[in-house]
Design a protein around this motif. Structure first.
Motif, PDB file in Angstrom:
ATOM      1  N   ASP A   1       6.907  -2.990  -5.065  1.00 25.27           N
ATOM      2  CA  ASP A   1       6.134  -2.267  -6.076  1.00 25.27           C
ATOM      3  C   ASP A   1       6.023  -3.146  -7.320  1.00 25.27           C
ATOM      4  OD1 ASP A   1       8.564  -2.073  -7.461  1.00 25.27           O
ATOM      5  OD2 ASP A   1       8.678   0.108  -7.349  1.00 25.27           O
TER       6      ASP A   1
ATOM      7  N   ILE B   1       1.971   5.230   4.520  1.00 26.14           N
ATOM      8  CA  ILE B   1       1.177   4.310   3.692  1.00 26.14           C
ATOM      9  C   ILE B   1       0.229   3.536   4.604  1.00 26.14           C
ATOM     10  CG2 ILE B   1       1.243   2.326   2.144  1.00 26.14           C
ATOM     11  CD1 ILE B   1       3.962   3.268   1.191  1.00 26.14           C
TER      12      ILE B   1
ATOM     13  N   GLU C   1      -3.903   0.654   1.358  1.00 25.54           N
ATOM     14  CA  GLU C   1      -3.153   0.943   0.133  1.00 25.54           C
ATOM     15  C   GLU C   1      -2.215  -0.198  -0.257  1.00 25.54           C
ATOM     16  OE1 GLU C   1      -2.116   5.438  -0.257  1.00 25.54           O
ATOM     17  OE2 GLU C   1      -1.798   4.870   1.850  1.00 25.54           O
ATOM     18  N   ILE C   2      -2.288  -1.293   0.477  1.00 26.73           N
ATOM     19  CA  ILE C   2      -1.399  -2.427   0.220  1.00 26.73           C
ATOM     20  C   ILE C   2      -2.202  -3.714   0.162  1.00 26.73           C
ATOM     21  CG2 ILE C   2       0.566  -1.289   1.329  1.00 26.73           C
ATOM     22  CD1 ILE C   2       0.073  -3.015   3.790  1.00 26.73           C
TER      23      ILE C   2
ATOM     24  N   THR D   1       2.251  -2.784  -3.286  1.00 24.84           N
ATOM     25  CA  THR D   1       1.481  -1.544  -3.392  1.00 24.84           C
ATOM     26  C   THR D   1       1.720  -0.867  -4.732  1.00 24.84           C
ATOM     27  OG1 THR D   1       0.904   0.523  -2.247  1.00 24.84           O
ATOM     28  CG2 THR D   1       3.242   0.005  -2.420  1.00 24.84           C
TER      29      THR D   1
END
Length: 196
Positions: A57, A101, A105-106, A157
């Motif tokens: 993150d 996920i 989204e990454i 992400t």
């Protein structure tokens, strides 16, 4: 159709060009690949090839899930399935299954200039780390003690991990990279975070 061992061998060869000091640690993997045995099958022993996502993150933390069978925190990941077209595809499928996920989204972090360059799952990116570790025997799963050759791919992400529900839903946490017990992975991630 299972992932071709030639693809896996090419990924390992490219990885070792960047990390030649890991050749000795990866000797069991190299020996297994040299035998030409399909280690992507979960029912074959004495080893399995697995793939996972090291998901970061914006706060220098890594996503982990609690592995009930091993009783410890690990990166999302798991065994190859026949429909997986690459090791990256295995890792991304496992991330979606275990953490909810999706791949949109990454974004990849490092390693994307490797084998075919793809983070979309069709071709393998270069893993950030390859780990060889023992898996204890399990009477519940009727599995003997064996090894996992774990290919770890790095992504970042900003997504919120949804709270999955149900009896078998995995528990997850965000863990500071600097506090990882896996020193080799922590060092690799530290270099990656400094350069990005």
């Amino acid at each position: 159709m299972a992932i071709h061992l030639e693809k896996i061998t090419a990924t390992v060869d490219a990885y070792l060009l960047l990390h030649p000091d890991e050749r000795e640690a990866l000797a069991p993997l190299l020996a297994a690949l040299g035998k030409g045995f399909d280690f992507t099958s979960r029912r074959r022993y004495p080893a399995h090839i697995t793939a996972g996502v090291v998901l970061l993150d914006g706060e220098g933390r890594m996503l982990q899930v609690h592995h009930r069978g091993l009783g410890r925190w690990v990166s999302p990941g798991g065994h190859c399935e026949p429909e997986d077209k690459s090791l990256t595809a295995t890792a991304l499928r496992e991330l979606a299954e275990e953490c909810g996920i999706a791949s949109d989204e990454i974004e990849p972090v490092g390693g994307v200039d490797g084998i075919g360059g793809g983070a979309g799952g069709g071709e393998d990116a270069l893993p950030i780390h390859i780990d060889v570790h023992p898996i204890p025997a399990s009477d519940v799963k009727a599995e003997p003690a064996h090894r996992h050759f774990d290919f770890r791919f790095a992504f970042r992400t900003g997504a919120v991990v949804p709270q999955l529900t149900g009896r078998d839903a995995p528990v997850h946490r965000w863990h500071p990279v600097r506090e990882l017990g896996d020193l080799a992975l922590a060092a690799r991630l530290g270099q990656l975070l400094e350069s990005s």
